[in-house]
Design a protein around this motif. Structure first.
Motif, mmCIF file in Angstrom:
data_model
loop_
_atom_site.group_PDB
_atom_site.id
_atom_site.type_symbol
_atom_site.label_atom_id
_atom_site.label_comp_id
_atom_site.label_asym_id
_atom_site.label_seq_id
_atom_site.Cartn_x
_atom_site.Cartn_y
_atom_site.Cartn_z
ATOM 1 N N LEU A 137 7.464 -28.040 -2.105
ATOM 2 C CA LEU A 137 7.765 -28.328 -0.698
ATOM 3 C C LEU A 137 9.032 -29.168 -0.568
ATOM 4 N N LEU A 138 9.226 -30.088 -1.532
ATOM 5 C CA LEU A 138 10.453 -30.885 -1.545
ATOM 6 C C LEU A 138 11.672 -29.977 -1.656
ATOM 7 N N LEU A 139 11.600 -28.995 -2.567
ATOM 8 C CA LEU A 139 12.725 -28.084 -2.774
ATOM 9 C C LEU A 139 12.993 -27.244 -1.527
ATOM 10 N N LEU A 140 11.931 -26.718 -0.950
ATOM 11 C CA LEU A 140 12.082 -25.785 0.170
ATOM 12 C C LEU A 140 12.444 -26.480 1.481
ATOM 13 N N ARG A 145 16.368 -25.754 -0.571
ATOM 14 C CA ARG A 145 16.729 -24.824 -1.645
ATOM 15 C C ARG A 145 16.299 -23.413 -1.269
ATOM 16 N N SER A 146 16.951 -22.416 -1.844
ATOM 17 C CA SER A 146 16.609 -21.028 -1.569
ATOM 18 C C SER A 146 15.275 -20.678 -2.204
ATOM 19 N N SER A 147 14.662 -19.604 -1.721
ATOM 20 C CA SER A 147 13.397 -19.154 -2.300
ATOM 21 C C SER A 147 13.602 -18.721 -3.752
ATOM 22 N N ASN A 151 11.497 -20.250 -6.726
ATOM 23 C CA ASN A 151 10.737 -19.362 -7.609
ATOM 24 C C ASN A 151 11.074 -19.632 -9.074
ATOM 25 N N GLN A 152 12.350 -19.875 -9.322
ATOM 26 C CA GLN A 152 12.812 -20.172 -10.677
ATOM 27 C C GLN A 152 12.194 -21.471 -11.177
ATOM 28 N N PRO A 175 0.826 -19.925 -4.961
ATOM 29 C CA PRO A 175 1.555 -18.704 -4.588
ATOM 30 C C PRO A 175 3.051 -18.916 -4.680
ATOM 31 N N ARG A 176 3.757 -17.858 -5.006
ATOM 32 C CA ARG A 176 5.212 -17.957 -5.081
ATOM 33 C C ARG A 176 5.818 -17.884 -3.685
ATOM 34 N N PRO A 177 6.859 -18.687 -3.418
ATOM 35 C CA PRO A 177 7.541 -18.594 -2.123
ATOM 36 C C PRO A 177 8.086 -17.187 -1.918
ATOM 37 N N LYS A 178 7.954 -16.687 -0.717
ATOM 38 C CA LYS A 178 8.425 -15.335 -0.427
ATOM 39 C C LYS A 178 9.940 -15.288 -0.527
#
Length: 362
Positions: A137-140, A145-147, A151-152, A175-178
């Motif tokens: 959540l921090l990244l997104l 940050r991009s999905s 994901n990476q 779950p992986r971010p879309k």
């Protein structure tokens, strides 16, 4: 060689290490340090402040201290944390290598895992699934940050728990971010021709001609060997491309002509097709990227494109000329046809035959 600390003249100690720019920058942070060019070593004042500073800035390296010196080797909490992180990342790196991942994936995973652990400031074994969610959540949200990046990061964290710590249950239910669909940046045929025409250096011309004419990744073109060019069958063998797979792609007659001019001038007969500055190495990817950017500026290209855009353009232009999508998939080395299908969304084929409704209002 690590950092060696020896007894020097009165009120000074000798510091020796193999040269790196980073190490030199670090020791320059110590007040009173001095370089001795003839002896090839540094000296610093034999004071508590200078010694503590030395131990702190080189805490993540192996330090060997002369036993005759009255230096306490008790590490501070910060130094111990640095040493732990170094040891921990080496353990992760070893496991990545054992799993036969590429060096690029190794670097990416190590970076994500280090940032994840540093953010929580706790040992990985103490972290739970909620901690992973919080980091994602921090990244997104906060870092935006991009999905793809997120994901990476998740893949790296999963590798940490599943393969290194063997705690699969920690991340398995996340779950992986879309991933959003982003269309590739493509150059027109005219723009590609303009970029290639401004290149005067034989080596640069050969490289960019190869990238566009064969749809190569920059990592693939720099690691080509002379033996990979099959001028009889007009093919290029790409060894251990993405996914560690071999494949063949096209060898253009124009690109072959440029290659011959280049190899004759630089006397390239065997080994790496594009050697690097040091013996036994090949040209760096960054060097090729700089060549491409400079050529774009010289050609007056205003689009936001990188060297990979030549590969995108190769695929799109083949598609526009009627090449079957499955052949393009093989030439590019795509595992999944869906990856190749994105070029149908940027191709002018068929779209240029459609007339805008505005043109019917006359």
């Amino acid at each position: 060689m690590g950092i060696e600390i020896k007894k020097g003249e009165e009120k000074e100690i000798i510091v020796e290490f193999d040269y790196t720019p980073e190490r030199v920058e670090k020791i320059k942070l110590i007040y009173g340090r001095q370089w001795h060019p003839e002896e090839k070593f540094w000296t610093i004042p034999y004071t508590k402040d200078a010694v503590n500073k030395l131990l702190d800035i080189f805490a993540n390296e192996e330090i060997v201290i002369d036993s005759s010196l009255n230096i306490e080797v008790n590490q501070t909490e910060k130094q111990l944390e640095k040493l732990w992180m170094r040891s921990f990342l080496q353990e992760v790196k070893d496991e990545i290598k054992l799993q036969n991942y590429s060096s690029k994936t190794c670097d990416v995973y190590l970076g994500h895992i280090r940032r994840y652990v540093e953010y929580h400031a706790k040992k990985p074994k103490e972290l739970k699934e909620n901690d992973v969610r919080e980091y994602l959540l921090l990244l997104l949200e906060k870092q935006e940050r991009s999905s793809g990046y997120t994901n990476q990061a998740l893949s790296a964290i999963k590798f940490l728990y599943n393969e290194v710590l063997e705690k699969e249950r920690v991340t398995v239910n996340i779950p992986r971010p879309k991933k959003g669909r982003k269309l590739p940046n493509v150059l027109s045929e005219e723009e590609v021709a303009e970029i290639l025409s401004v290149l005067k250096n034989y080596k640069h011309r050969a490289i960019l001609n190869l990238v566009y004419s064969a749809g190569l990744r920059v990592s693939e073109v720099v690691s080509l060997k002379v033996e990979d060019i099959d001028s009889e069958r007009m093919l290029i063998r790409v060894k251990q491309g993405k996914g560690k797979k071999d494949r063949y792609t096209l060898l253009s007659e124009v690109a072959l002509k440029e290659l011959r001019r280049y190899s004759k001038k630089y006397r390239i007969e065997e080994g790496w097709l594009f050697p690097g500055g040091k013996e036994g190495t090949y040209l760096t990817e960054r060097s090729v990227q700089r060549v491409f950017k400079k050529a774009c500026r010289k050609a007056g290209i205003k689009k936001e494109v990188g060297i990979h855009s030549l590969r995108h353009s190769f695929a799109t232009h083949l598609l526009e000329k009627g090449t079957d999508l499955r052949y393009i998939q093989k030439l590019l080395g795509h595992k999944n046809l869906k990856t190749t299908e994105r070029y149908t969304h940027v191709s002018k084929k068929n779209i240029e035959d459609i007339k805008s409704p505005l043109d019917y209002l006359d």
